[in-house]
Design a protein around this motif. Structure first.
Motif, short mmCIF file in Angstrom:
data_model
loop_
_atom_site.label_atom_id
_atom_site.label_comp_id
_atom_site.label_asym_id
_atom_site.label_seq_id
_atom_site.Cartn_x
_atom_site.Cartn_y
_atom_site.Cartn_z
N THR A 344 0.84 -1.19 0.00
CA THR A 344 0.00 0.00 0.00
C THR A 344 0.88 1.25 0.00
N ARG A 413 3.73 -1.28 7.79
CA ARG A 413 2.32 -1.00 8.11
C ARG A 413 2.15 -0.73 9.60
N ASP A 472 -5.64 2.51 3.27
CA ASP A 472 -5.77 1.05 3.26
C ASP A 472 -7.21 0.61 3.52
#
Length: 739
Positions: A344, A413, A472
């Motif tokens: 992402t 993340r 996300d």
């Protein structure tokens, strides 16, 4: 029997079953064959040359002081050379001294316990096949090796060890110029998540196979090390390879496989840092770089072939990206994440911020040159992110062994600063909601059409529930409380002036889960949660001016807003993270309210403009700075239009009940920024984080008001505010007192 000579001994066939002592003085013993039928043999001098094989079921000792057993051979000399077509012994044990064994086939049916032992291919004969059914100690130098098997033992490669292997073409038929082990592998050069993956041949087998034991080694990387560009001899703690042809960067050589895995002497001593030299046949001339390849060195790469989570293999590769000392500059996290198929944007940016963090800490701790990744746990030792960075280092290690960058993406993340979106969203939503409330206040004055010399004190209480889209495909949920009040007076028959203040508190929470595992069979549940609060205090003044016959009124206001921001963040590997900061804004709104249908339908054309100085937030963990978040200042310009339909019901001449419905739209021509900046404390460079807040805002709602010409006025209102990225359900209770 004892035979001594000053300058060598020549013998034909020798068979021993008793006690044989041979001293060749300053020369060697030459014999056609040696049959050890029993007894013991003690050798002195400089060497032993046998025209056939040296085979014994006993030990081969050097400077042994104990009692020899039947079939044992002891060398009583500090420097000794044994040459034979084949050598087979029960074990090799050096108490002291240096010994060299020249042979094409060597079988050691037990341990090698060496102080300084060289086992080398017999010059002019075939390359070396070596079998050891036990442990191989440090201090063992193996030269001209074609293939090697270690059974039920460890192979220790220390600062006194050497290894030079002959890299030969694969052929199932044995010959001098080929090998029966297919250790030729391929390296993926595709710029995707397969980059650096090594694939063995279908019948692939390592040049050195260790069954039931470990390969134990490691060396500290010297940042000041200079590669040798000229010919030098193979040195201790080096691996040399003999190549017959140039090898391209897409090829790898499966040098070693240990079923017991690879082990390092120390966490900072790495097997991959072993130097690989390109050598001639006897290792007397070696190069650090291959002349046939442009900037193509030969490097050791550590890999996990059976994918059990433990490194078990060494490869020789010809691309610095995949082997050799793993330098921080060659192991950047952001490109690794970018090669993952499902990464992402947030993970990509966070990986870059981690790169900047490592760079900044290197400078702060005095590392300026090329630096291996092993320094990462050292430079963060004792900091508030020591555990976090050690965990990151472990995943970087795993990537070097497997070329699997997914764990690094998931780790990025974990540290992604989603609170930036929450902060920006809170400020934007607060602006749109507070000013929309104020428009309702002006509309109330327009409807009542106050034209007598009255004063008014008023107050509004709001409660709202909102949600926000963040990166996300996640959503944030939160609440908003607001209290606003003011006082105004009739300055003239057509002008009202007032002072006002407001305070609101918005809080939202955001959580995310990810798999932080990186080893097979491992379960590490990752979780990050963030609570963001924005307490807004606004002070302002306003006016309303009747135009002409009263069909339209002009209103204007000016506010100074202060946002006090608080962040609480919980995540793996770091103690609780707390942050606070501020944002300031100067804003003014001007509107023209006008009557469309005898005050049954009223419109408002308005524009809001101002400047927000941006937010600045500092986060701490364990009392130390963790992260800085900030946004640049930005101008605001938001035109809008709203319509209100209402009906006035008169229970008495001086009292009304007014149901109403409103709808409106506004657009941020200039507004909330589309990005903000953040950096970890030690980083010297900010990373840019994208913010998505749609510029189009719409609202619809309705309510009831109870009005009187003077005295108390009460109202209740519901409004739904919609933005593609933010939505708010807002409930308001309003009241005023005219006197």
């Amino acid at each position: 029997m004892v035979i001594s000579a000053a300058h060598g001994i020549d013998m034909a066939q020798v068979k021993n079953s008793s006690i044989l002592n041979l001293d060749s003085g300053d020369a060697v013993i030459n014999m056609a064959s040696l049959d050890i039928a029993g007894g013991t043999i003690n050798l002195k001098g400089s060497g032993l040359n046998i025209g056939s094989a040296l085979t014994t079921s006993g030990m081969l000792y050097q400077n042994y002081t104990g009692v020899l057993s039947d079939y044992d051979v002891n060398i009583d000399a500090d420097n000794y050379v044994v040459s034979a077509k084949n050598v087979s012994v029960a074990g090799i044990d050096q108490a002291s001294g240096a010994m060299r064994i020249n042979s094409s086939d060597v079988d050691v049916l037990g341990d090698i316990n060496a102080t300084d032992l060289t086992i080398a291919a017999n010059p002019g004969d075939n390359w070396l096949d070596l079998l050891v059914r036990g442990n191989v100690s440090g201090g063992t130098k193996i030269l001209g090796l074609e293939q090697m098997t270690v059974e039920n033992g460890d192979y220790i490669f220390d600062q006194n060890s050497q290894l030079m292997a002959a890299i030969l073409p694969y052929n199932v038929t044995p010959s001098m110029d080929s090998t029966t082990r297919n250790y030729w592998s391929t390296v993926s050069l595709n710029n995707d998540n397969t980059l650096g993956k090594i694939t063995n041949a279908a019948d692939g087998e390592a040049l050195i196979q260790i069954n039931g034991g470990q390969f134990v080694s490691g060396t500290k990387y010297n940042a000041g090390f200079t590669l040798n560009m000229g010919p030098v001899a193979l040195a201790d703690n080096q691996i040399g390879i003999v190549l017959r042809d140039a090898v391209d960067q897409g090829t790898a050589i499966w040098l070693l496989n240990a079923t017991g895995g690879l082990s390092e002497f120390d966490p900072l001593e790495k097997i991959r840092n072993l130097n690989v030299m390109f050598c001639n046949d006897d290792g007397t001339k070696c190069f650090s770089y291959l002349d046939s390849l442009e900037d193509g060195g030969a490097y050791i790469s550590v890999r996990d072939v059976n994918e059990d989570g433990d490194a078990d293999s060494l490869y020789v590769v010809f691309d610095p990206r995949f082997g050799g000392p793993a330098l921080i500059e060659n192991t950047r996290l952001q490109p690794i994440v970018a090669r993952q198929p499902d990464y992402t944007d947030g993970e990509y940016v966070a990986a870059g911020a981690l790169d900047n963090l490592i760079d900044g800490q290197l400078i702060d701790t005095g590392f300026f040159n090329k630096t291996p990744i092993e320094v990462i746990p050292v430079i963060f030792d004792g900091t508030n992110i020591e555990t976090m960075m050690t965990e990151l280092y472990n995943r970087m290690e795993y990537y070097l062994e497997t070329a699997n960058g997914a764990p690094i993406a998931r780790f990025s993340r974990l540290v992604q600063p989603r609170e930036i979106e929450q902060i920006a969203g809170a400020i934007a939503l607060n602006d749109h909601t507070s000013f929309r409330d104020f428009e309702d206040r002006m509309f109330d004055e327009f409807i009542w059409n106050r034209n007598r010399n009255l004063r008014k004190a008023w107050g509004d209480f709001d409660f709202g529930m909102f949600s926000q889209n963040v990166a996300d495909k996640k959503r944030v949920y939160g609440n908003r409380f607001s209290v606003a009040g003011g006082f105004d007076w009739q300055e003239s028959e057509t002008l009202i002036l007032g002072l006002t203040g407001r305070i609101s508190h918005m809080s939202s929470d955001n959580s995310d889960k990810m798999d932080l595992s990186y080893l097979p069979g491992q379960v590490v549940n990752g979780r990050v949660s963030m609570d963001v609060a924005d307490t807004n205090v606004g002070l302002g003044a306003y006016l309303m001016k009747t135009l002409g016959s009263g069909w339209a009124r002009l209103y204007g206001n000016a506010f100074f807003d202060m946002h006090f921001l608080d962040v609480t963040r919980h995540q793996n590997f770091v103690n609780t993270i707390d942050g606070d900061g501020t944002a300031f804004a100067l804003t003014s709104e001007w509107g023209l309210m006008h009557d469309w249908l005898n005050q049954y339908v009223v419109g408002n054309l308005y524009a809001r403009m101002g400047y927000n100085f941006g937010f600045d937030v500092t986060e701490e963990a364990s009392g130390q700075n963790y992260m800085d978040l900030e946004s640049d200042g930005y101008f605001m310009l938001t035109p809008g239009y709203s319509l209100t339909a209402q009906k006035r019901i008169y229970p008495t001449a001086w009292f009304q009940i007014r149901p109403y419905a409103t709808i409106g739209i506004e657009y941020d021509v200039l507004g909330a920024p589309n990005s903000a900046k953040y950096k970890f404390a030690a980083a010297n460079v900010f990373s840019e984080y994208d913010i998505e807040i749609d510029p189009m805002w719409a609202n619809i709602g309705g309510g009831f008001e109870f009005l009187s010409a003077s005295g108390v006025q009460l109202g209740i209102d519901y409004r739904y505010q919609y933005n593609n990225d933010m939505q708010l359900h807002n409930f308001k209770i309003s009241g005023s007192y005219r006197f």
